[in-house]
Design an enzyme around this catalytic site. Structure first.
Site, PDB file in Angstrom:
ATOM      1  NE  ARG A   1     -11.295  -1.271  -1.199  1.00  0.00           N
ATOM      2  CZ  ARG A   1      -9.566  -1.295  -1.085  1.00  0.00           C
ATOM      3  NH1 ARG A   1      -9.021  -2.486  -1.904  1.00  0.00           N
ATOM      4  NH2 ARG A   1      -8.552  -0.764  -0.771  1.00  0.00           N
TER       5      ARG A   1
ATOM      6  CD  GLU B   1      -9.129  -7.349  -2.963  1.00  0.00           C
ATOM      7  OE1 GLU B   1      -8.172  -6.786  -2.924  1.00  0.00           O
ATOM      8  OE2 GLU B   1     -10.361  -6.796  -1.501  1.00  0.00           O
TER       9      GLU B   1
ATOM     10  CG  ASN C   1      -2.495  -4.245  -6.199  1.00  0.00           C
ATOM     11  OD1 ASN C   1      -1.915  -4.336  -6.984  1.00  0.00           O
ATOM     12  ND2 ASN C   1      -3.052  -3.293  -5.261  1.00  0.00           N
ATOM     13  CG  ASP C   2      -4.995  -7.820  -1.170  1.00  0.00           C
ATOM     14  OD1 ASP C   2      -4.080  -7.939  -0.812  1.00  0.00           O
ATOM     15  OD2 ASP C   2      -6.027  -7.219  -1.072  1.00  0.00           O
TER      16      ASP C   2
ATOM     17  NE  ARG D   1      -1.058  -5.316  -0.715  1.00  0.00           N
ATOM     18  CZ  ARG D   1      -2.071  -4.738  -1.201  1.00  0.00           C
ATOM     19  NH1 ARG D   1      -3.407  -5.507  -0.980  1.00  0.00           N
ATOM     20  NH2 ARG D   1      -2.016  -3.410  -1.655  1.00  0.00           N
TER      21      ARG D   1
ATOM     22  NE  ARG E   1      -6.441   1.067  -2.798  1.00  0.00           N
ATOM     23  CZ  ARG E   1      -5.108   1.046  -3.790  1.00  0.00           C
ATOM     24  NH1 ARG E   1      -5.062   2.062  -4.972  1.00  0.00           N
ATOM     25  NH2 ARG E   1      -4.923  -0.228  -4.527  1.00  0.00           N
TER      26      ARG E   1
ATOM     27  CG  HIS F   1      -1.472  -0.893   0.469  1.00  0.00           C
ATOM     28  ND1 HIS F   1      -2.278  -2.260   1.561  1.00  0.00           N
ATOM     29  CD2 HIS F   1      -2.837  -0.750   0.195  1.00  0.00           C
ATOM     30  CE1 HIS F   1      -3.152  -2.548   0.932  1.00  0.00           C
ATOM     31  NE2 HIS F   1      -3.807  -2.002   0.233  1.00  0.00           N
TER      32      HIS F   1
ATOM     33  CB  CYS G   1      -9.787  -1.919  -9.078  1.00  0.00           C
ATOM     34  SG  CYS G   1     -10.265  -2.920  -8.217  1.00  0.00           S
TER      35      CYS G   1
HETATM   36  C1  PEP Z   1      -5.931  -5.286  -4.983  1.00  0.00           C
HETATM   37  O1  PEP Z   1      -6.009  -6.025  -3.884  1.00  0.00           O
HETATM   38  O2  PEP Z   1      -5.507  -5.028  -5.649  1.00  0.00           O
HETATM   39  C2  PEP Z   1      -7.259  -4.125  -4.260  1.00  0.00           C
HETATM   40  C3  PEP Z   1      -6.809  -3.005  -5.009  1.00  0.00           C
HETATM   41  O3  PEP Z   1      -6.809  -3.691  -3.795  1.00  0.00           O
HETATM   42  P1  PEP Z   1      -5.859  -3.214  -2.151  1.00  0.00           P
HETATM   43  O4  PEP Z   1      -4.671  -2.717  -2.937  1.00  0.00           O
HETATM   44  O5  PEP Z   1      -6.407  -1.888  -1.997  1.00  0.00           O
HETATM   45  O6  PEP Z   1      -5.540  -4.039  -1.350  1.00  0.00           O
HETATM   46 MG    MG Z   2      -6.581  -5.206  -1.751  1.00  0.00          MG
END
Ligand code: PEP
Ligand code: MG
Length: 556
Positions: free
Chosen positions: A321, A410, A433-434, A444, A285, A187, A481
């Site tokens: 979200r 995710e 990402n997740d 991550r 977010r 993040h 996203c």
């Molecule tokens: C993700 O996990 O790809 C996502 C967009 O959410 P975040 O990065 O806020 O966990």
């Molecule tokens: Mg995420």
């Protein structure tokens, strides 16, 4: 010292002297008693003077801060000279012989007292620890903990960066960030991209750089050039000037529409998304609005925050979200006991199990904000894992009068169940990402595992494809996203896998738009096949980029 290589996580280049993030303040050792010739009164005076200087410094910082930040700094300034805290420390100093240790112990007792009172006062215990560290640093001649307070441009060097720390950086002075740990999907990396701060993570050796060494940070190449020569500096400055613009309509070379939207956290930064002509917000977010809140935000507070984002995109889609607290984004007001493995714990939609009112209030607030603005509001839940969770979220949105409820994909289980999930959910947005973290079983934020936490991993791409196919079968829109969408070559692959929209940090939109305009949809499908068939992330990236020599010429 040799140049340093890491992983570029936020594009762009910058040059500046390095400043190290101060390390944590540790418990000062016990003194042997009152040192010879030292008067207890003189040591006690040092405590009073140090706490006064900390108060003055915090007051000065509060003067230039805004909103919640200002209030927090003002409260901390008062705490620094709290008569009980300072008085207790003064009383202890003759027995302990060390002003720093006297402050440490007095603060410990003060904080324990607050914790035992519970509620709001218990929450202040964390503030006492912060003030304690500042006074101890002052007494020990150490730099104050936290983000360095600089007025001249600098490159921040840190072992790792928490999201809250990344959020506090001022891009006007902190021109680049290099961390020894961390990775592209952390993040902190996302926040740095959102402010356009070039950044390199997982850069081993960076902690050994001497303070004030001049470096050139290349967030696209993932390198840190130590003491660059003038020609390198000039080249970097030219690259900065080659900025692209976006005409507000994402499409491939043959005209297939791909909506290009912005990921937004802090509503205060919505101006960047508007300025890049983003086609709405694909991921708002909301947890970033309330990271430093010790109390659950009221419905009214939330309505005000959400309206700032909705109001910036009249007539366009904004995907809100719901709170994705937990793991590396702890929400102070959720008051959760520590978890052994928070990334696999109470996070995202799971918050609703223990804090149903927080979820209900948020949906009410989103609904009210939506009624007062003209944006087309979609709502989605993070971390959905099961078909039931999706159906339950849809039902709650219906109750709140929210018309377009969807889910984030995710968790691999959700991708595998996408067809059933999309029976109730009206849309899906893939959080790569997740999805990468959970598919590859790799944190991550772990710099050491950055090769695994790479969204080019073919296994991740297969789950993206499965989800997109489920969306096509059910006639439900599916977009991406996660930050994968911000990589121009990978964006083409995602379109080839079936993504109808891409949402990313707004600074990346012009480059991704330029990349898509160079390839037809058919080529995207071919590139997607190449990537999915590759044996690993590195080979997938190489195979696709080898087919796109034009990207190199365009500096993409
Ligand atoms: C993700 O996990 O790809 C996502 C967009 O959410 P975040 O990065 O806020 O966990
Ligand atoms: Mg995420």
């Amino acid at each position: 010292m040799a140049d340093i290589v890491g992983i570029g996580v936020s594009h762009g280049q910058a040059v500046g002297p390095v400043v190290h993030m101060p390390g944590p303040i540790v418990e000062p050792p016990l003194g042997p008693g009152l040192p010879d010739g030292a008067s207890a009164a003189a040591l006690a005076e040092r405590i009073t003077a140090a706490s006064g200087r900390v108060r003055d410094e915090l007051t000065a910082r509060a003067a230039s801060a805004r909103g919640d930040g200002k209030a927090i700094l003002e409260a901390a300034a008062l705490m620094a000279v709290d008569p009980i805290l300072v008085g207790e420390a003064r009383l202890r100093v003759s027995a302990l012989g060390s002003p720093a240790r006297a402050v440490w112990d007095a603060a410990g007792e003060f904080a324990a007292g607050l914790t035992s009172l519970g509620g709001y006062l218990a929450e202040r215990a964390r503030d006492v620890a912060d003030v304690r560290d500042r006074i101890v640093a002052e007494l020990s001649g150490l730099p104050a903990p936290g983000i360095p307070d600089r007025s001249e441009p600098y490159v921040l060097i840190a072992r790792n960066l928490a999201p809250a720390e990344a959020a506090m950086l001022d891009p006007a002075t902190c021109v680049a960030v290099v961390t020894a740990e961390g990775g592209p999907t952390s993040h902190a990396a996302i926040l740095l991209r959102s402010t356009g701060t070039p950044a390199v993570m997982a850069a081993r050796g960076v902690l050994e750089l001497a303070g004030d060494t001049v470096v050139l940070v290349d967030g696209s190449a993932g390198t840190v050039i130590v003491e660059p020569d003038p020609a390198e500096i000039t080249r970097a400055r030219k690259a900065v000037r080659r900025a692209r613009t976006f005409d507000g309509r994402g499409r491939t070379a043959d005209g297939r529409r791909v909506r290009l939207m912005a990921n937004v956290g802090d509503p205060g930064q919505i101006g960047v998304a508007v300025a890049t002509a983003a086609e709405g917000v694909g991921l708002f977010r909301t947890e970033f609005c309330f990271l430093d809140h010790h109390h659950a935000p009221t419905v009214d507070e939330q309505v005000a925050a959400y309206r700032q984002v909705l109001g910036a995109f009249p007539g366009q889609r904004v995907v809100v979200r719901t709170l994705d607290g937990g793991a590396d984004k702890p929400l102070l007001f959720l008051d959760r006991p520590p978890e052994r493995n928070p990334a696999l714990g109470i996070r995202g939609v799971r918050i609703g199990k223990n804090s149903p009112q927080v979820v209900a209030d948020q949906l009410t607030a989103i609904s009210r904000a939506a009624r007062r603005e003209r944006a087309e509001v979609w709502v989605m839940a993070p971390m959905v894992a099961t078909v039931d969770e999706a159906a339950d979220f849809v039902a709650r949105c219906d109750e709140a009068g929210l018309e377009v409820p969807g889910v984030m994909i995710e968790v691999p289980a959700a991708a595998l169940s996408a067809s059933q999930v999309l029976q109730t959910a009206r849309f899906a947005s893939i959080g790569t990402n997740d999805l990468t973290q959970y598919t590859m079983a790799a944190d991550r934020d772990a710099g050491d595992l950055a090769q695994l936490t790479d969204p080019w991993q073919p296994a991740v791409l297969q789950l993206v494809e499965l989800t997109c196919r489920a969306g096509q079968e059910r006639a439900r829109p599916v977009g991406v996203c996660g930050e994968a969408a911000a990589d121009p070559a990978l964006a083409c692959v995602l379109v080839g896998l079936g993504a109808a929209s891409l949402s990313m940090t707004p600074q990346a939109i012009p480059d991704v738009a330029a990349a898509l305009r160079k390839v037809s949809y058919e080529e995207c499908v071919r590139l997607a096949r190449l990537a999915v068939a590759a044996p690993g992330a590195r080979q997938a990236r190489q195979a696709v980029r080898a087919e796109l020599p034009v990207f190199g010429d365009l500096g993409l």
